[in-house]
Design a protein around this motif. Structure first.
Motif, PDB file in Angstrom:
ATOM      1  N   SER A 192       0.857  -1.194   0.000  1.00 35.58           N
ATOM      2  CA  SER A 192       0.000   0.000   0.000  1.00 35.58           C
ATOM      3  C   SER A 192       0.888   1.238   0.000  1.00 35.58           C
ATOM      4  O   SER A 192       0.948   1.987   0.976  1.00 35.58           O
ATOM      5  CB  SER A 192      -0.919  -0.030   1.227  1.00 35.58           C
ATOM      6  OG  SER A 192      -1.663  -1.223   1.276  1.00 35.58           O
ATOM      7  N   ILE A 209      -7.841  -1.302   0.565  1.00 41.39           N
ATOM      8  CA  ILE A 209      -9.094  -1.459   1.314  1.00 41.39           C
ATOM      9  C   ILE A 209     -10.218  -1.865   0.364  1.00 41.39           C
ATOM     10  O   ILE A 209     -10.995  -2.787   0.643  1.00 41.39           O
ATOM     11  CB  ILE A 209      -9.428  -0.160   2.057  1.00 41.39           C
ATOM     12  CG1 ILE A 209      -8.407   0.059   3.194  1.00 41.39           C
ATOM     13  CG2 ILE A 209     -10.849  -0.191   2.598  1.00 41.39           C
ATOM     14  CD1 ILE A 209      -8.508   1.405   3.878  1.00 41.39           C
ATOM     15  N   GLU A 210     -10.307  -1.207  -0.772  1.00 39.52           N
ATOM     16  CA  GLU A 210     -11.337  -1.547  -1.748  1.00 39.52           C
ATOM     17  C   GLU A 210     -11.113  -2.955  -2.305  1.00 39.52           C
ATOM     18  O   GLU A 210     -12.066  -3.717  -2.509  1.00 39.52           O
ATOM     19  CB  GLU A 210     -11.345  -0.527  -2.890  1.00 39.52           C
ATOM     20  CG  GLU A 210     -12.355  -0.805  -3.994  1.00 39.52           C
ATOM     21  CD  GLU A 210     -13.797  -0.783  -3.494  1.00 39.52           C
ATOM     22  OE1 GLU A 210     -14.654  -1.359  -4.196  1.00 39.52           O
ATOM     23  OE2 GLU A 210     -14.082  -0.222  -2.427  1.00 39.52           O
ATOM     24  N   ARG A 213     -12.267  -5.500   0.245  1.00 40.66           N
ATOM     25  CA  ARG A 213     -13.724  -5.495   0.322  1.00 40.66           C
ATOM     26  C   ARG A 213     -14.329  -6.246  -0.869  1.00 40.66           C
ATOM     27  O   ARG A 213     -15.235  -7.074  -0.704  1.00 40.66           O
ATOM     28  CB  ARG A 213     -14.235  -4.054   0.370  1.00 40.66           C
ATOM     29  CG  ARG A 213     -15.743  -3.965   0.531  1.00 40.66           C
ATOM     30  CD  ARG A 213     -16.233  -2.544   0.575  1.00 40.66           C
ATOM     31  NE  ARG A 213     -15.909  -1.906   1.847  1.00 40.66           N
ATOM     32  CZ  ARG A 213     -15.084  -0.872   1.987  1.00 40.66           C
ATOM     33  NH1 ARG A 213     -14.497  -0.354   0.913  1.00 40.66           N
ATOM     34  NH2 ARG A 213     -14.860  -0.348   3.164  1.00 40.66           N
ATOM     35  N   MET A 241      -8.472   3.685   7.544  1.00 36.43           N
ATOM     36  CA  MET A 241      -8.690   2.399   8.195  1.00 36.43           C
ATOM     37  C   MET A 241     -10.001   2.405   8.982  1.00 36.43           C
ATOM     38  O   MET A 241     -10.777   1.449   8.916  1.00 36.43           O
ATOM     39  CB  MET A 241      -7.520   2.078   9.116  1.00 36.43           C
ATOM     40  CG  MET A 241      -6.202   1.840   8.401  1.00 36.43           C
ATOM     41  SD  MET A 241      -4.780   1.785   9.542  1.00 36.43           S
ATOM     42  CE  MET A 241      -5.213   0.392  10.591  1.00 36.43           C
ATOM     43  N   ALA A 244     -13.205   1.944   6.962  1.00 32.37           N
ATOM     44  CA  ALA A 244     -13.370   0.685   6.223  1.00 32.37           C
ATOM     45  C   ALA A 244     -14.385  -0.204   6.929  1.00 32.37           C
ATOM     46  O   ALA A 244     -14.044  -1.197   7.576  1.00 32.37           O
ATOM     47  CB  ALA A 244     -12.026  -0.019   6.100  1.00 32.37           C
ATOM     48  N   VAL A 249      -8.921  -3.783   9.564  1.00 31.58           N
ATOM     49  CA  VAL A 249      -7.705  -3.344   8.885  1.00 31.58           C
ATOM     50  C   VAL A 249      -6.580  -3.203   9.904  1.00 31.58           C
ATOM     51  O   VAL A 249      -6.731  -2.510  10.912  1.00 31.58           O
ATOM     52  CB  VAL A 249      -7.919  -2.009   8.144  1.00 31.58           C
ATOM     53  CG1 VAL A 249      -6.665  -1.643   7.352  1.00 31.58           C
ATOM     54  CG2 VAL A 249      -9.125  -2.095   7.212  1.00 31.58           C
TER      55      VAL A 249
END
Length: 260
Positions: A192, A209-210, A213, A241, A244, A249
């Motif tokens: 990241s 994060i996406e 998910r 974070m 989310a 996370v």
């Protein structure tokens, strides 16, 4: 399955070892250990971590090393790791796994760093090259790979034992193939590098994060964040974070441990 974060830093972070994780998994013949990536600062951190924690296996019992790609912060630590194994008297075979060209590249690096020492090893090196779409079974574990988008070819890895599965990105921006590889895993460990929504050749905090998910993964660990981003924008990282929802996370530090 347990993950011990040996390093979480990018290539040139002066405070954090290069990104690497030790996975303790349940293989067909009992507990197995595999190191995910071995950059130039990793061997020292590996020894320090494994010797400090009394419940961890000793470094000499490491079963395998996975190399995601041939950038120095992901594989230049192998010569130091192998030579210390030799000096410490290792006799057990070490499995080395990665993409096409793994054996040639690793042996060339070893001979450049410490010419002539390979002939003295009392342990053997067993190389395993893996390609996308061709899963590998080794040590009672299942390994599958897919290409991310990165300046050098990088293989993201899905590692499964009898109880759990994890996805490790190595470096690179997610692709449709890596998304499918990660789907429904128990944990994603993703590079990241930046806070930008999209960065060529790299993962990002919002992008990871996406990604997690969309993959339907319950937990995500953010690693390999650019040193200045981590130092100057921690509040922004924490805010992303916290937002989310439905996803746990983690922002691990070296030595942190997760069980999945």
């Amino acid at each position: 399955m347990e993950i011990v974060f040996i390093g979480v830093g990018e290539a040139f972070d002066q405070n954090l070892p290069n990104c690497s994780a030790l996975v303790l998994a349940e293989g067909g013949q009992g507990a197995k250990s595999i190191l995910l990536d071995c950059g130039f600062t990793v061997p020292f951190a590996l020894w320090r971590t494994m010797l400090k924690e009394p419940d961890l296996p000793g470094p000499l019992t490491l079963d395998a090393v996975w190399i995601s790609h041939f950038h120095g912060d992901h594989f230049f630590g192998l010569p130091a790791l192998l030579l210390r194994f030799y000096e410490e008297g290792r006799t057990e075979t070490l499995h080395l796994l990665g993409q096409e060209g793994m054996e040639k590249t690793v042996l060339a690096a070893m001979d450049l760093a410490y010419p002539g020492t390979r002939a003295k090893f009392a342990f053997s090196l067993e190389f395993h090259e893996i390609s996308p779409g061709a899963p590998l079974s080794l040590l009672g574990l299942s390994l599958s790979a897919a290409h991310s988008e990165h300046p050098r070819p990088n293989l993201s890895l899905r590692l499964e034992d009898a109880n759990a599965s994890i996805f490790y990105s190595g470096d690179g921006r997610p692709t449709d193939a890596t998304l499918e590889l990660a789907r429904d895993a128990h944990l994603v460990i993703h590079e990241s590098f930046s806070l930008e929504p999209d960065t060529a050749g790299h993962g990002t905090v919002p992008g990871s994060i996406e990604f997690a998910r969309r993959a339907g993964v319950p937990e995500l660990a953010l690693v390999h964040i650019r040193r200045d981003v981590r130092a100057e924008h921690m509040q922004d990282i924490r805010q992303a974070m916290d937002q989310a929802q439905g996803l746990i996370v983690h922002l691990p530090e070296p030595g942190d441990r997760l069980r999945v």
